[in-house]
Design an enzyme around this catalytic site. Structure first.
Site, short mmCIF file in Angstrom:
data_model
loop_
_atom_site.label_atom_id
_atom_site.label_comp_id
_atom_site.label_asym_id
_atom_site.label_seq_id
_atom_site.Cartn_x
_atom_site.Cartn_y
_atom_site.Cartn_z
N GLY A 40 -2.47 4.85 -5.55
CA GLY A 40 -2.91 3.45 -5.64
C GLY A 40 -1.84 2.59 -6.28
O GLY A 40 -2.15 1.66 -7.01
N SER B 253 -0.40 15.21 -5.06
CA SER B 253 0.70 14.29 -4.78
C SER B 253 1.66 14.24 -5.94
O SER B 253 1.23 14.27 -7.10
CB SER B 253 0.16 12.87 -4.57
OG SER B 253 -0.28 12.68 -3.27
N ASP C 245 2.72 2.49 7.06
CA ASP C 245 2.79 3.57 6.08
C ASP C 245 2.67 4.94 6.75
O ASP C 245 3.44 5.86 6.44
CB ASP C 245 1.68 3.42 5.03
CG ASP C 245 1.92 2.25 4.10
OD1 ASP C 245 2.83 1.46 4.38
OD2 ASP C 245 1.20 2.12 3.09
N LEU D 49 2.96 2.96 -3.07
CA LEU D 49 3.96 3.86 -2.47
C LEU D 49 3.36 4.67 -1.31
O LEU D 49 3.92 5.70 -0.92
CB LEU D 49 4.56 4.79 -3.52
CG LEU D 49 5.26 4.11 -4.69
CD1 LEU D 49 5.90 5.14 -5.60
CD2 LEU D 49 6.32 3.11 -4.20
N SER E 234 -1.99 6.89 0.22
CA SER E 234 -3.10 7.06 1.18
C SER E 234 -2.56 7.54 2.52
O SER E 234 -3.14 8.43 3.16
CB SER E 234 -3.86 5.74 1.36
OG SER E 234 -3.00 4.73 1.83
N GLU F 33 -6.04 6.34 7.56
CA GLU F 33 -5.71 5.11 6.83
C GLU F 33 -6.81 4.07 7.02
O GLU F 33 -7.18 3.36 6.09
CB GLU F 33 -4.38 4.53 7.33
CG GLU F 33 -3.15 5.06 6.63
CD GLU F 33 -2.93 4.38 5.28
OE1 GLU F 33 -3.56 4.79 4.29
OE2 GLU F 33 -2.11 3.45 5.21
N1 LIG Z 1 -3.48 12.94 -4.03
C1 LIG Z 1 -4.56 12.37 -3.51
N2 LIG Z 1 -5.73 13.06 -3.43
C2 LIG Z 1 -6.81 12.50 -2.89
N3 LIG Z 1 -6.86 11.24 -2.39
C3 LIG Z 1 -5.74 10.51 -2.44
C4 LIG Z 1 -4.54 11.03 -3.00
N4 LIG Z 1 -3.59 10.09 -2.90
C5 LIG Z 1 -4.18 9.02 -2.32
N5 LIG Z 1 -5.46 9.26 -2.04
C6 LIG Z 1 -6.42 8.31 -1.40
O1 LIG Z 1 -5.74 7.10 -1.16
C7 LIG Z 1 -6.28 6.03 -1.96
C8 LIG Z 1 -5.15 5.15 -2.48
O2 LIG Z 1 -4.64 4.45 -1.39
P1 LIG Z 1 -4.21 2.94 -1.46
O3 LIG Z 1 -5.24 2.12 -2.16
O4 LIG Z 1 -3.84 2.56 -0.09
O5 LIG Z 1 -2.92 2.97 -2.41
P2 LIG Z 1 -1.47 3.59 -2.09
O6 LIG Z 1 -1.47 4.02 -0.68
O7 LIG Z 1 -0.54 2.45 -2.34
O8 LIG Z 1 -1.24 4.69 -3.06
C9 LIG Z 1 -7.04 6.73 -3.07
O9 LIG Z 1 -8.09 5.90 -3.53
C10 LIG Z 1 -7.55 7.97 -2.37
O10 LIG Z 1 -8.69 7.66 -1.61
C1 LIG Z 2 -0.29 -4.34 2.25
C2 LIG Z 2 0.24 -3.38 3.33
O1 LIG Z 2 1.23 -4.08 4.08
C3 LIG Z 2 0.91 -2.16 2.70
C4 LIG Z 2 0.00 -1.34 1.85
O2 LIG Z 2 0.70 -0.25 1.27
P1 LIG Z 2 0.10 0.56 0.06
O3 LIG Z 2 -1.22 1.14 0.49
O4 LIG Z 2 -0.08 -0.39 -1.08
O5 LIG Z 2 1.09 1.64 -0.27
C5 LIG Z 2 -0.91 -2.99 4.24
C6 LIG Z 2 -0.47 -2.30 5.52
O6 LIG Z 2 0.61 -2.64 6.05
O7 LIG Z 2 -1.22 -1.47 6.01
MG LIG Z 3 -2.15 2.92 0.99
#
Ligand SMILES: Nc1ncnc2c1ncn2[C@@H]1O[C@H](COP(=O)(O)OP(=O)(O)O)[C@@H](O)[C@H]1O
Ligand SMILES: C[C@@](O)(CCOP(=O)(O)O)CC(=O)O
Ligand SMILES: [Mg+2]
Length: 439
Positions: free
Chosen positions: A142, A137, A209, A145, A148, A198
């Site tokens: 995390g 990515s 998302d 943005l 996931s 997701e």
């Molecule tokens: N480049 C990546 N490689 C592997 N897993 C990833 C990657 N990017 C995201 N993930 C997965 O998504 C999770 C993060 O998602 P989340 O907690 O929803 O935060 P966000 O979606 O805001 O970045 C990580 O813990 C991992 O499981």
């Molecule tokens: C908190 C929430 O509204 C957004 C989560 O986005 P992110 O995984 O933090 O990028 C959860 C959702 O809508 O699924």
């Molecule tokens: Mg996420």
């Protein structure tokens, strides 16, 4: 049906208004960003053809399974009447996958591997050749943005292509707005499978998302409630907004933040429901403002939008999803009178956005950037809107071209494993190299 090697990609997103409330069926507004995830699928050499391998260097995971050791026997039979997957995860399959994941304990790695295995078992078959799925990515992970969702969309797209559930994107006309029914059906299916990814990663996603990561652009999204389907209004004439995107670099997991809000709602429904309703009301106001024709986007319009950003952040603070580092970002932007700031995504750390006043001098913005970077925060430049999910396939028209691609792919493989964000963007990036096609 497409066979490896090939690349797929999907963008991250910025939620402008309505995060968390979105989980409870309230509307939210989000737009795709130019930061993206990339997934390279390659075939294994003959000696490993009975294995499936994940290379997820961003979360330090490399893992292989013997294809026949996976719980194919509990995979739910697909209904013949509908091509769309159900929106709930299958409990028997989730339980069986525990066994395949006993050695993967880190929650960041485990949730990503679970999303992969769930989709792989549902979409592929045990007689497919052994393959490696490598993900990188250019998004911070995390950090709010939608990394996931962008990874889930990449996994869903690659596995749907391999299984023949979807075809590669058909060429659209010159006008990007040209509607193509086949592409639309494909991306809807990818979106629906990505929603299950997701779910594996954070339990109770709203779906906003994965909708943005699949379709791109800017959307107003509302999760289905009481049997009504999801609403996804594409916001085509989204006004150009001057935004700063700042990563507090405070790690957090969306799963935890969403669960904390659920607990607050359970413990204090009379307090929490009005907060969620307040977010719903302000998102509706923002939606009206963002749909205004350009000539009406004057200074008053801009001030209104900024007020809504401020109120939205305040309500998210009340839900308990801010963090001292996010407050430090907000205070720095307030002190320099740059604009209004809110956290974006699940909060608890991760990113904030500042909606910058039109008349702020560049020197003040620069000062803010320096201050923030001095505190160890990262300021991103990204544009809003843009492409959703796409793929890059080798052209098979002649052998020389194919060989050239294989060579290039070999270096890409290393790049996907080792390069930093800029390397990835330069080497395979959407916008950097030709050949990407979008559904
Ligand atoms: N480049 C990546 N490689 C592997 N897993 C990833 C990657 N990017 C995201 N993930 C997965 O998504 C999770 C993060 O998602 P989340 O907690 O929803 O935060 P966000 O979606 O805001 O970045 C990580 O813990 C991992 O499981
Ligand atoms: C908190 C929430 O509204 C957004 C989560 O986005 P992110 O995984 O933090 O990028 C959860 C959702 O809508 O699924
Ligand atoms: Mg996420």
């Amino acid at each position: 049906m497409v066979s490896a090697p090939f690349l797929v990609s999907a963008p991250g997103k910025i939620i402008l208004f309505g995060e968390h409330a979105a989980v409870y069926g309230k509307p939210a507004i989000a737009a795709a960003v130019s930061l993206r995830s990339y997934l390279l699928t390659t075939k294994h050499a003959a000696e490993f053809s009975d294995c499936v391998t994940l290379e997820f260097p961003d979360v330090k995971l490399q893992y292989s399974w013997k294809i026949h050791s996976l719980p194919w026997n509990v995979v739910p039979k697909r209904s013949m009447d509908t091509v769309r997957p159900p929106s709930e995860l299958n409990t028997a399959l989730m339980e069986a996958l525990e066994q395949s994941l006993v050695a993967v304990l880190n929650p960041l790695q485990r949730s990503a591997a679970l999303a992969f295995l769930y989709l792989y078992l549902c979409l592929c078959s045990p007689d497919m050749p052994g393959m490696t799925f490598s993900v990188r990515s250019t998004l911070p992970i995390g950090a709010g943005l939608g990394s996931s969702a962008s990874v889930s969309v990449c996994l869903a797209a690659a596995l749907c292509l391999l299984s023949g559930e979807v075809s590669p994107p058909e060429t659209k006309g010159d006008d990007d707005s040209d509607f193509n029914a086949a592409n639309y059906a494909s991306i809807e299916l990818i979106d629906a499978w990505a929603f299950l990814g997701e779910r594996c990663i954070h339990g109770n996603p709203s779906g906003i998302d994965n909708a943005v990561a699949s379709h791109g652009g800017a959307v107003m999204f509302q999760r289905m409630t009481k049997g009504n389907p999801n609403v996804r209004e594409s916001m085509r004439n989204f006004p150009p907004l001057k935004l700063l995107l700042i990563d507090s670099r405070q790690p957090r997991r969306t799963a935890v933040q969403v669960a904390n809000v659920a607990t607050l709602l359970q413990n204090y429904p009379l307090v929490t429901e009005p907060i969620l309703n307040g977010i719903q009301a302000l998102t509706s106001e923002a939606y009206k403002l963002l749909l205004m024709p350009k000539e009406k986007c004057d200074d008053v319009w801009e001030e209104r939008l900024r007020e809504l950003v401020r109120v939205n952040h305040g309500l998210l603070v009340a839900l308990g999803v801010s963090h001292p580092k996010l407050e430090a970002i907000r205070m720095a932007a307030d002190e320099l009178e740059i604009g209004e700031t809110k956290l974006t995504g699940a909060g608890g750390g991760g990113c904030a956005i500042t909606l910058v006043k039109r008349d702020v001098e560049e020197s003040r913005i620069l000062e803010l950037k320096e201050r923030l970077e001095g505190h160890g925060f990262e300021v991103f430049e990204t544009s809003l809107g843009g492409f959703g999910a796409g793929c890059l396939l080798p052209t098979k028209s002649d052998a020389a071209e194919w060989e050239e691609w294989e060579d290039k792919l070999f270096s890409l493989h290393h790049m996907l494993g080792l390069g930093d964000r800029e390397d990835i963007q330069k080497t395979v990036g959407v916008g950097s190299i030709d050949g990407w096609a979008f559904w």
